[in-house]
Design a protein around this motif. Structure first.
Motif, PDB file in Angstrom:
ATOM      1  N   PRO A  14       0.791  -1.237   0.000  1.00 35.02           N
ATOM      2  CA  PRO A  14       0.000   0.000   0.000  1.00 35.02           C
ATOM      3  C   PRO A  14       0.820   1.281   0.000  1.00 35.02           C
ATOM      4  O   PRO A  14       0.302   2.339  -0.338  1.00 35.02           O
ATOM      5  CB  PRO A  14      -0.831  -0.107   1.283  1.00 35.02           C
ATOM      6  N   GLY A  15       2.103   1.188   0.360  1.00 36.93           N
ATOM      7  CA  GLY A  15       2.908   2.393   0.464  1.00 36.93           C
ATOM      8  C   GLY A  15       2.587   3.172   1.735  1.00 36.93           C
ATOM      9  O   GLY A  15       1.530   2.988   2.347  1.00 36.93           O
ATOM     10  N   LEU A  16       3.508   4.023   2.141  1.00 40.52           N
ATOM     11  CA  LEU A  16       3.313   4.821   3.357  1.00 40.52           C
ATOM     12  C   LEU A  16       4.122   6.094   3.257  1.00 40.52           C
ATOM     13  O   LEU A  16       5.314   6.067   2.944  1.00 40.52           O
ATOM     14  CB  LEU A  16       3.761   4.021   4.591  1.00 40.52           C
ATOM     15  N   GLN A  17       3.470   7.224   3.512  1.00 43.44           N
ATOM     16  CA  GLN A  17       4.176   8.490   3.648  1.00 43.44           C
ATOM     17  C   GLN A  17       3.612   9.226   4.853  1.00 43.44           C
ATOM     18  O   GLN A  17       2.420   9.546   4.901  1.00 43.44           O
ATOM     19  CB  GLN A  17       4.060   9.359   2.395  1.00 43.44           C
ATOM     20  N   ILE A  18       4.477   9.453   5.859  1.00 48.51           N
ATOM     21  CA  ILE A  18       4.088  10.166   7.073  1.00 48.51           C
ATOM     22  C   ILE A  18       4.418  11.636   6.885  1.00 48.51           C
ATOM     23  O   ILE A  18       5.576  11.993   6.615  1.00 48.51           O
ATOM     24  CB  ILE A  18       4.810   9.587   8.300  1.00 48.51           C
ATOM     25  N   LEU A  19       3.427  12.497   7.015  1.00 51.06           N
ATOM     26  CA  LEU A  19       3.595  13.921   6.713  1.00 51.06           C
ATOM     27  C   LEU A  19       4.713  14.555   7.535  1.00 51.06           C
ATOM     28  O   LEU A  19       5.579  15.256   6.985  1.00 51.06           O
ATOM     29  CB  LEU A  19       2.276  14.648   6.951  1.00 51.06           C
ATOM     30  N   ASP A  20       4.735  14.316   8.849  1.00 51.98           N
ATOM     31  CA  ASP A  20       5.762  14.920   9.711  1.00 51.98           C
ATOM     32  C   ASP A  20       7.161  14.481   9.295  1.00 51.98           C
ATOM     33  O   ASP A  20       8.100  15.284   9.292  1.00 51.98           O
ATOM     34  CB  ASP A  20       5.523  14.546  11.176  1.00 51.98           C
ATOM     35  N   PHE A  21       7.305  13.205   8.951  1.00 54.92           N
ATOM     36  CA  PHE A  21       8.624  12.698   8.566  1.00 54.92           C
ATOM     37  C   PHE A  21       9.041  13.260   7.207  1.00 54.92           C
ATOM     38  O   PHE A  21      10.214  13.553   6.983  1.00 54.92           O
ATOM     39  CB  PHE A  21       8.619  11.176   8.531  1.00 54.92           C
TER      40      PHE A  21
END
Length: 209
Positions: free
Chosen positions: A168-175
């Motif tokens: 699914p992929g993952l992107q954390i905004l803060d990181f």
């Protein structure tokens, strides 16, 4: 009518001879592609390729967020390859949080196993949808939208999430903003945040620039 009756045996014949692949256990020694991993030779496939035990125990809590996210994506569970789904386990300590993040490749279905979780997402129209999800309840997060989960009340919570993709992929905004080399002046320009605050957050999350 006669042309239609003539076509039926032809269609049935074509279907019966079509190549149908039951599964494609990932060969994770090869590179992933937009179409997924290549298949492991079927002669090397065993029952263990279709069983994953990694979500049976709590994950290791990260102090910063007081939470643990344990994935069962295709790289951990090769039997998922090509089947259009995956999962993860979420362990939240008291006050634990999964910060705003998105899954570019999948919709997420969250099922709360114990405790209460306040969760929500932001639509493309900037409408915010938030609910406190209790034990046994479910919440859906549409593909690609920013969303979050926070342990509600004084206790922790455990949940399982299921995704409509093996990766699914993952992107954390803060990181993405504060744990990267995204330059402070550009972050300030594009987010309207104070540069000193940006530098402070970079110091916490290990970013540079």
């Amino acid at each position: 009518m006669l042309p239609i009756l003539f076509l039926i045996p032809l269609l049935l014949s074509t279907t019966s001879h079509a190549s149908v692949q039951d599964f494609c256990v990932a060969d994770t020694t090869a590179s992933d592609t937009p179409a997924g991993f290549p298949c492991k030779p079927e002669a090397n496939v065993t029952s263990s390729d279709f069983v994953y035990t990694g979500l049976s125990v709590p994950g290791k809590i990260i102090d910063l967020i007081n939470a643990a996210v344990t994935p069962a994506f295709v790289t951990q569970f090769p039997g998922l390859n090509g089947l259009g789904l995956s999962a993860l386990r979420l362990d939240l300590g008291p006050g634990g949080v999964v910060p705003l993040h998105s899954h570019p490749g999948a919709t997420e279905l969250l099922i709360v196993k114990s405790g209460h979780i306040t969760a929500g997402f932001v639509s493309s129209a900037n409408s915010v949808y938030i609910a406190t999800v209790k034990t046994g309840e479910l919440m859906i997060f549409p593909q690609g939208l920013l969303h979050f989960q926070v342990a509600a009340g004084k206790k922790g919570a455990v949940a399982f999430a299921f995704f409509s993709s093996p990766n699914p992929g993952l992107q954390i905004l803060d990181f993405a903003l504060f744990a990267s080399n995204f330059s402070t002046p550009l972050i300030a320009k594009t987010t309207f945040l104070d540069p000193e605050l940006i530098k402070k957050l970079k110091g916490v999350l290990g970013g540079s620039g």
